[in-house]
Every structure is written in C-alpha cells, then in structure tokens.
Design a protein around this motif. Structure first.
Motif, PDB file in Angstrom:
ATOM      1  N   VAL A  78      12.049  -0.717   6.837  1.00  0.00           N
ATOM      2  CA  VAL A  78      11.700   0.365   5.913  1.00  0.00           C
ATOM      3  C   VAL A  78      10.329   0.931   6.244  1.00  0.00           C
ATOM      4  CG1 VAL A  78      11.282   0.934   3.487  1.00  0.00           C
ATOM      5  CG2 VAL A  78      13.143  -0.613   4.092  1.00  0.00           C
ATOM      6  N   LEU A  79       9.475   0.134   6.854  1.00  0.00           N
ATOM      7  CA  LEU A  79       8.124   0.584   7.206  1.00  0.00           C
ATOM      8  C   LEU A  79       8.121   1.478   8.442  1.00  0.00           C
ATOM      9  CD1 LEU A  79       6.153  -2.777   6.746  1.00  0.00           C
ATOM     10  CD2 LEU A  79       6.662  -1.014   5.040  1.00  0.00           C
ATOM     11  N   ASP A 123       3.803  -7.612   9.092  1.00  0.00           N
ATOM     12  CA  ASP A 123       4.609  -8.528   8.270  1.00  0.00           C
ATOM     13  C   ASP A 123       3.950  -8.776   6.910  1.00  0.00           C
ATOM     14  OD1 ASP A 123       6.571  -8.742  10.199  1.00  0.00           O
ATOM     15  OD2 ASP A 123       5.696 -10.520  11.128  1.00  0.00           O
ATOM     16  N   ASP A 124       2.617  -8.835   6.873  1.00  0.00           N
ATOM     17  CA  ASP A 124       1.912  -8.999   5.598  1.00  0.00           C
ATOM     18  C   ASP A 124       2.148  -7.787   4.693  1.00  0.00           C
ATOM     19  OD1 ASP A 124       0.894 -11.454   6.315  1.00  0.00           O
ATOM     20  OD2 ASP A 124      -1.047 -10.678   6.964  1.00  0.00           O
ATOM     21  N   ILE A 125       2.151  -6.596   5.270  1.00  0.00           N
ATOM     22  CA  ILE A 125       2.381  -5.376   4.491  1.00  0.00           C
ATOM     23  C   ILE A 125       3.803  -5.358   3.937  1.00  0.00           C
ATOM     24  CG2 ILE A 125       2.648  -2.866   4.672  1.00  0.00           C
ATOM     25  CD1 ILE A 125       0.229  -2.866   6.556  1.00  0.00           C
ATOM     26  N   ALA A 126       4.780  -5.733   4.762  1.00  0.00           N
ATOM     27  CA  ALA A 126       6.164  -5.784   4.290  1.00  0.00           C
ATOM     28  C   ALA A 126       6.290  -6.773   3.133  1.00  0.00           C
ATOM     29  CB  ALA A 126       7.092  -6.177   5.433  1.00  0.00           C
ATOM     30  N   CYS A 127       5.602  -7.916   3.254  1.00  0.00           N
ATOM     31  CA  CYS A 127       5.610  -8.915   2.189  1.00  0.00           C
ATOM     32  C   CYS A 127       4.924  -8.362   0.936  1.00  0.00           C
ATOM     33  CB  CYS A 127       4.917 -10.180   2.678  1.00  0.00           C
ATOM     34  SG  CYS A 127       4.850 -11.522   1.468  1.00  0.00           S
ATOM     35  N   MET A 128       3.803  -7.697   1.109  1.00  0.00           N
ATOM     36  CA  MET A 128       3.041  -7.154  -0.021  1.00  0.00           C
ATOM     37  C   MET A 128       3.833  -6.084  -0.774  1.00  0.00           C
ATOM     38  SD  MET A 128      -0.843  -5.662   0.078  1.00  0.00           S
ATOM     39  CE  MET A 128      -0.479  -4.584   1.466  1.00  0.00           C
ATOM     40  N   LEU A 129       4.536  -5.236  -0.028  1.00  0.00           N
ATOM     41  CA  LEU A 129       5.322  -4.160  -0.644  1.00  0.00           C
ATOM     42  C   LEU A 129       6.716  -4.633  -1.048  1.00  0.00           C
ATOM     43  CD1 LEU A 129       4.413  -1.176   1.729  1.00  0.00           C
ATOM     44  CD2 LEU A 129       3.374  -1.777  -0.466  1.00  0.00           C
ATOM     45  N   ASP A 130       7.074  -5.855  -0.618  1.00  0.00           N
ATOM     46  CA  ASP A 130       8.384  -6.433  -0.915  1.00  0.00           C
ATOM     47  C   ASP A 130       9.518  -5.550  -0.401  1.00  0.00           C
ATOM     48  OD1 ASP A 130      10.142  -8.335  -1.875  1.00  0.00           O
ATOM     49  OD2 ASP A 130      10.285  -7.432  -3.872  1.00  0.00           O
ATOM     50  N   VAL A 131       9.436  -5.205   0.888  1.00  0.00           N
ATOM     51  CA  VAL A 131      10.470  -4.392   1.532  1.00  0.00           C
ATOM     52  C   VAL A 131      10.785  -4.986   2.905  1.00  0.00           C
ATOM     53  CG1 VAL A 131       9.790  -2.264   0.351  1.00  0.00           C
ATOM     54  CG2 VAL A 131       8.798  -2.802   2.587  1.00  0.00           C
ATOM     55  N   SER A 188     -13.122 -11.422   4.804  1.00  0.00           N
ATOM     56  CA  SER A 188     -11.848 -10.698   4.803  1.00  0.00           C
ATOM     57  C   SER A 188     -11.983  -9.178   4.797  1.00  0.00           C
ATOM     58  CB  SER A 188     -11.007 -11.137   3.598  1.00  0.00           C
ATOM     59  OG  SER A 188     -11.621 -10.742   2.377  1.00  0.00           O
ATOM     60  N   SER A 189     -13.210  -8.658   4.775  1.00  0.00           N
ATOM     61  CA  SER A 189     -13.387  -7.201   4.727  1.00  0.00           C
ATOM     62  C   SER A 189     -12.801  -6.513   5.964  1.00  0.00           C
ATOM     63  CB  SER A 189     -14.873  -6.850   4.584  1.00  0.00           C
ATOM     64  OG  SER A 189     -15.627  -7.402   5.655  1.00  0.00           O
ATOM     65  N   TYR A 190     -12.898  -7.183   7.119  1.00  0.00           N
ATOM     66  CA  TYR A 190     -12.335  -6.621   8.351  1.00  0.00           C
ATOM     67  C   TYR A 190     -10.813  -6.477   8.236  1.00  0.00           C
ATOM     68  CZ  TYR A 190     -10.762  -6.621  13.251  1.00  0.00           C
ATOM     69  OH  TYR A 190     -10.136  -6.331  14.436  1.00  0.00           O
ATOM     70  N   ASN A 191     -10.149  -7.546   7.753  1.00  0.00           N
ATOM     71  CA  ASN A 191      -8.697  -7.486   7.573  1.00  0.00           C
ATOM     72  C   ASN A 191      -8.301  -6.457   6.527  1.00  0.00           C
ATOM     73  OD1 ASN A 191      -8.037  -9.384   9.489  1.00  0.00           O
ATOM     74  ND2 ASN A 191      -8.039 -11.105   8.064  1.00  0.00           N
ATOM     75  N   PHE A 192      -9.133  -6.305   5.496  1.00  0.00           N
ATOM     76  CA  PHE A 192      -8.878  -5.308   4.465  1.00  0.00           C
ATOM     77  C   PHE A 192      -8.809  -3.920   5.106  1.00  0.00           C
ATOM     78  CE2 PHE A 192      -9.717  -2.396   1.036  1.00  0.00           C
ATOM     79  CZ  PHE A 192      -9.222  -3.005  -0.111  1.00  0.00           C
ATOM     80  N   GLY A 193      -9.767  -3.626   5.959  1.00  0.00           N
ATOM     81  CA  GLY A 193      -9.782  -2.328   6.627  1.00  0.00           C
ATOM     82  C   GLY A 193      -8.594  -2.136   7.556  1.00  0.00           C
ATOM     83  N   LEU A 194      -8.210  -3.194   8.282  1.00  0.00           N
ATOM     84  CA  LEU A 194      -7.063  -3.100   9.192  1.00  0.00           C
ATOM     85  C   LEU A 194      -5.772  -2.833   8.428  1.00  0.00           C
ATOM     86  CD1 LEU A 194      -7.667  -5.962  11.792  1.00  0.00           C
ATOM     87  CD2 LEU A 194      -8.248  -3.546  11.976  1.00  0.00           C
ATOM     88  N   ILE A 195      -5.609  -3.520   7.297  1.00  0.00           N
ATOM     89  CA  ILE A 195      -4.396  -3.323   6.498  1.00  0.00           C
ATOM     90  C   ILE A 195      -4.317  -1.884   6.000  1.00  0.00           C
ATOM     91  CG2 ILE A 195      -3.246  -3.954   4.339  1.00  0.00           C
ATOM     92  CD1 ILE A 195      -4.268  -6.818   4.767  1.00  0.00           C
ATOM     93  N   LEU A 196      -5.443  -1.340   5.536  1.00  0.00           N
ATOM     94  CA  LEU A 196      -5.442   0.044   5.053  1.00  0.00           C
ATOM     95  C   LEU A 196      -5.126   1.024   6.182  1.00  0.00           C
ATOM     96  CD1 LEU A 196      -8.354   0.405   2.471  1.00  0.00           C
ATOM     97  CD2 LEU A 196      -5.927  -0.017   2.090  1.00  0.00           C
ATOM     98  N   LYS A 197      -5.654   0.766   7.375  1.00  0.00           N
ATOM     99  CA  LYS A 197      -5.372   1.662   8.494  1.00  0.00           C
ATOM    100  C   LYS A 197      -3.883   1.667   8.832  1.00  0.00           C
ATOM    101  CE  LYS A 197      -6.415   2.664  13.340  1.00  0.00           C
ATOM    102  NZ  LYS A 197      -6.586   4.116  13.102  1.00  0.00           N
ATOM    103  N   VAL A 198      -3.274   0.475   8.892  1.00  0.00           N
ATOM    104  CA  VAL A 198      -1.841   0.400   9.207  1.00  0.00           C
ATOM    105  C   VAL A 198      -1.015   0.984   8.062  1.00  0.00           C
ATOM    106  CG1 VAL A 198       0.072  -1.143   9.757  1.00  0.00           C
ATOM    107  CG2 VAL A 198      -2.190  -1.583  10.722  1.00  0.00           C
ATOM    108  N   LEU A 199      -1.440   0.758   6.827  1.00  0.00           N
ATOM    109  CA  LEU A 199      -0.756   1.367   5.687  1.00  0.00           C
ATOM    110  C   LEU A 199      -0.750   2.884   5.796  1.00  0.00           C
ATOM    111  CD1 LEU A 199      -1.769  -0.610   2.457  1.00  0.00           C
ATOM    112  CD2 LEU A 199       0.552  -0.079   3.213  1.00  0.00           C
ATOM    113  N   CYS A 200      -1.879   3.454   6.220  1.00  0.00           N
ATOM    114  CA  CYS A 200      -1.981   4.903   6.399  1.00  0.00           C
ATOM    115  C   CYS A 200      -0.996   5.387   7.459  1.00  0.00           C
ATOM    116  CB  CYS A 200      -3.419   5.265   6.781  1.00  0.00           C
ATOM    117  SG  CYS A 200      -3.680   7.029   7.083  1.00  0.00           S
ATOM    118  N   MET A 201      -0.896   4.659   8.560  1.00  0.00           N
ATOM    119  CA  MET A 201       0.031   5.029   9.623  1.00  0.00           C
ATOM    120  C   MET A 201       1.480   4.935   9.147  1.00  0.00           C
ATOM    121  SD  MET A 201      -1.899   3.027  12.760  1.00  0.00           S
ATOM    122  CE  MET A 201      -0.815   3.639  14.044  1.00  0.00           C
ATOM    123  N   ILE A 202       1.791   3.879   8.397  1.00  0.00           N
ATOM    124  CA  ILE A 202       3.147   3.701   7.875  1.00  0.00           C
ATOM    125  C   ILE A 202       3.486   4.819   6.891  1.00  0.00           C
ATOM    126  CG2 ILE A 202       4.543   2.236   6.359  1.00  0.00           C
ATOM    127  CD1 ILE A 202       3.129  -0.183   7.699  1.00  0.00           C
TER     128      ILE A 202
END
Length: 389
Positions: free
Chosen positions: A160-161, A148-156, A100-114
């Motif tokens: 809003v993203l 969609d995973d980020i929206a679920c994780m942040l509960d928004v 899951s390290s690859y997905n971890f990095g992808l989520i952080l990159k998209v979080l940064c963009m958001i």
C-alpha cells in the motif's frame, strides 16, 4: 508423465474433503486499492498534523509503533498465524531526544516520499529510496527498516505504501496469471523457472489446469534439481523457492496461489535449525512482520521433509551429516520458545529430536541414497501416506 499410485491422489482428495486444509472465500489481498490509498493518505496527513500541533504547543513530538523485535509482543492465533498483542511494547522515536532525532527525520522524509507516490500513483523500490539521498540514509538496511516501521506504524501492508523490492523468489509449473496492466504470465515450459513478480497486489487472475499442490523448496539448488527431474509435470504441482529466507513478495505470492487455486502447500527444507525456522516463517509468519500476517502466513502449509526423524530412520551415511554448532543449539532453544510451538507438538518434537541427535543434514544428502530419491521416493511416499506435519 510418471503414473503415481492411486493412493497418492486419494490422500490429497481425502484431506481436502475432511477439512485438513481450509481456504478463505476471497483472497486476503484487498481489491479496492483506491480506498486503501485514501485511508493511508489520511493516516499520514493526520500524523503530520499531530506533529505540527505538538511543536506549536511546545510538546516534544514523537512517533510510536509496535516494537517489531520482541517475541513477547506477539501471540499465535490458530488459523491465522502470528498476531501482535493489543498491549504490546511500543517503540518511541522522539524529535528532541539525541538518540532518536536522526531516525525521526529519516522517517518523516520517507513518509513524504510515500505520500507523494500514493497521490501520483507512482511506485519505487527500497533501492530507489536509498539512492534518493545515499549520504543521508547511509545504508540500504536503514531504508529497509524504516519502510517496514512505517507500514507497522500506519498498520497497512507494505504494498500500500507503493514501495517494493526486487523479489528473489522463483516459480515454475502449470500456472498462469494476469496483471492489472494486461500482461499474461505463463510459468509452464520454463527450464529454470520465472521470477516471482514484485507487485503481488497487481495480480488479477490465477489459473492452473492441473496443479494439485504447491511445493516450496528452501534452496535454489534443490529447486533446479527438481526442475531437471520434471517434478511439476510428474506430480502435477507448482514449484516455488525463496532461495533461503523468503522475501515478502515470495511469501505473499505463495499464499495467494494457495488461497486462489485452493490447493495445499508442502515444504522441503534442510533438517537444520535454520531450515525449520524458514518453514515456520512461511507457515506462521515472522516476528518483524507480524502486523501483516494476514497477507503472509500460510495456514495450509505442511512440512514433509527433510525431518530430523528422517535423518534417523533413513540411515544417512555419517559423512553426509553435519555436526551441531553452538549457534545451532542457541537457535533450537529460540525455536522451542516460539509462541506457536505449544500448538504444534509434532514440530516441537522434531526440534528436540534434532537437539538430541546433535547433527543436521541438507536435502542434498539424500542423493547419496539415490540421485532421484526426492522425486521417486520421499515426496510421493510422504504425500501418499499423509506423513506431513
């Protein structure tokens, strides 16, 4: 304009008065966007601080969010739709786990963009995010799931993203709405319909002079046929299609119209397992987006056709019926076990009846009875008699 019998309108008026349909006092789309932005920024920054703290403490940093793929994670709440349970199973993404390290990095990159887009009040589509680094993301589907995973994780809600998607939905009828940039959209006198807007939260005013209900049609072909027969004018309604499985914007837009105009939503779908599933997505919400059912599920949605029981009673010609497949049987079993079926025995009955008939039918099969059977007979009779589910 075709003059429908008085009973057609009386049954709608009676249903509105006796509480068959209920509407929220205010739209569920939050008006205070600035407050939402600030809250989301705080959530993202707190998450990053926690990750940094874990790394500094030599703890394996993880990201967790509700698993969006398990039906046991959700429950049906009357008047609301699907809701995620408090004790649901979580999805865990770890930086130090090889799987899951690859997905971890992808989520952080998209979080940064958001994070940057919210701070600068900019927006992007999922397609824009993918093309920011296509070699890294590898596929558009990967980006779609991450957002969609980020929206679920942040509960928004996803809007809003500041990340959207090009809507495939179409609307037509006596409807006008304005947006936050001052544009006024008029959906009247459009021969093929207008695309559902991609920024639903930016809609500021919705008006209609005559619409008494909204009619959602599963497929674009049926939608265009009803437009050709001038259904919105004949029946004082607004037509919407999601062109198959509806996207988020089409679902949110349809709910907004119902809540704001205070009119019910009726649905026309093929009498097959996938048509019933699409109807359920509009009405109860979807498993993958259950965390946002408050903005998506339409409690005032009613199913008027094509019902499996219609297939039996209308005596459709054998040549218009389609034999069941193994996939159809599996989908029926899946539908029967959905958490909302126990609360809606009439829907459950239609699914089990279809299993017994071992056949399905598309809306176009009604044209073998009459080219205008939908507009002249089926829809008026269903509404006039209150024969909706």
């Amino acid at each position: 304009m075709t003059h429908l019998p008085v009973e057609f309108w009386e049954i709608l008026d009676h249903a509105q008065r006796n509480g068959t349909f209920t509407y929220p006092i205010l739209s569920l789309i939050e008006e205070n966007i600035q407050a939402q932005n600030s809250l989301t920024i705080n959530k993202i920054e707190s998450l990053i601080v926690e990750i940094i703290s874990d790394i500094a403490s030599l703890k394996p940093p993880i990201l967790q969010y509700n698993c969006r793929k398990r039906w046991e994670n959700v429950q049906y709440i009357e008047g609301f739709g699907l809701q995620v349970k408090e004790d649901c199973v979580k999805t865990t993404v770890s930086l130090y786990r090889s799987g899951s390290s690859y997905n971890f990095g992808l989520i952080l990159k998209v979080l940064c963009m958001i994070h940057r887009m919210i701070l600068t009040n900019q927006s992007a589509t999922k397609r824009d995010i993918f093309y920011n680094d296509p070699q890294l993301f590898k596929s558009q589907t990967t980006v779609n799931h991450i957002v969609d995973d980020i929206a679920c994780m942040l509960d928004v809600p996803r809007y809003v993203l500041k990340v959207g998607a090009t809507s495939k939905g179409v609307v037509a009828g006596d409807l006008q709405f304005s947006t936050d940039d001052g544009n006024i959209i008029d959906c009247r006198d459009i021969s093929t319909g207008l695309s559902v807007p991609g920024r639903i939260h930016a809609i500021r005013e919705v008006t209609s002079d005559s619409a008494r209900f909204i009619l959602v049609v599963e497929k674009d072909a049926s939608f265009q046929r009803l437009l050709e027969e001038e259904l919105p004018m004949k029946m004082s309604c607004i037509l919407v299609t999601g062109k198959g499985v509806p996207d988020v914007d089409t679902r949110m837009f349809t709910k907004l119209l119902s809540d704001t105009l205070r009119v019910p939503v009726f649905g026309l779908f093929d009498a097959d397992p996938y048509g019933i599933e699409i109807m359920c997505v509009y009405r109860f919400g979807s498993l993958s987006l259950a965390y946002d059912s408050g903005n998506l599920a339409i409690d005032n949605f009613r199913w008027i056709g094509l019902l499996p029981s219609d297939v039996a009673t209308l005596g459709l010609l054998q040549q218009s019926l389609i034999p069941f497949t193994d996939g159809d049987t599996r989908k029926c079993r899946d539908l029967i076990n959905r958490p909302y079926m126990a609360a809606f025995p009439d829907i459950l009955h239609q699914v089990t009846l279809m299993q017994q008939l071992q056949c399905k039918a598309e809306l176009q099969a009604l044209e073998l009875i009459s080219q205008s059977y939908l507009t002249d007979t089926l829809i008026p009779s269903k509404v006039e008699m209150g024969e909706w589910i």
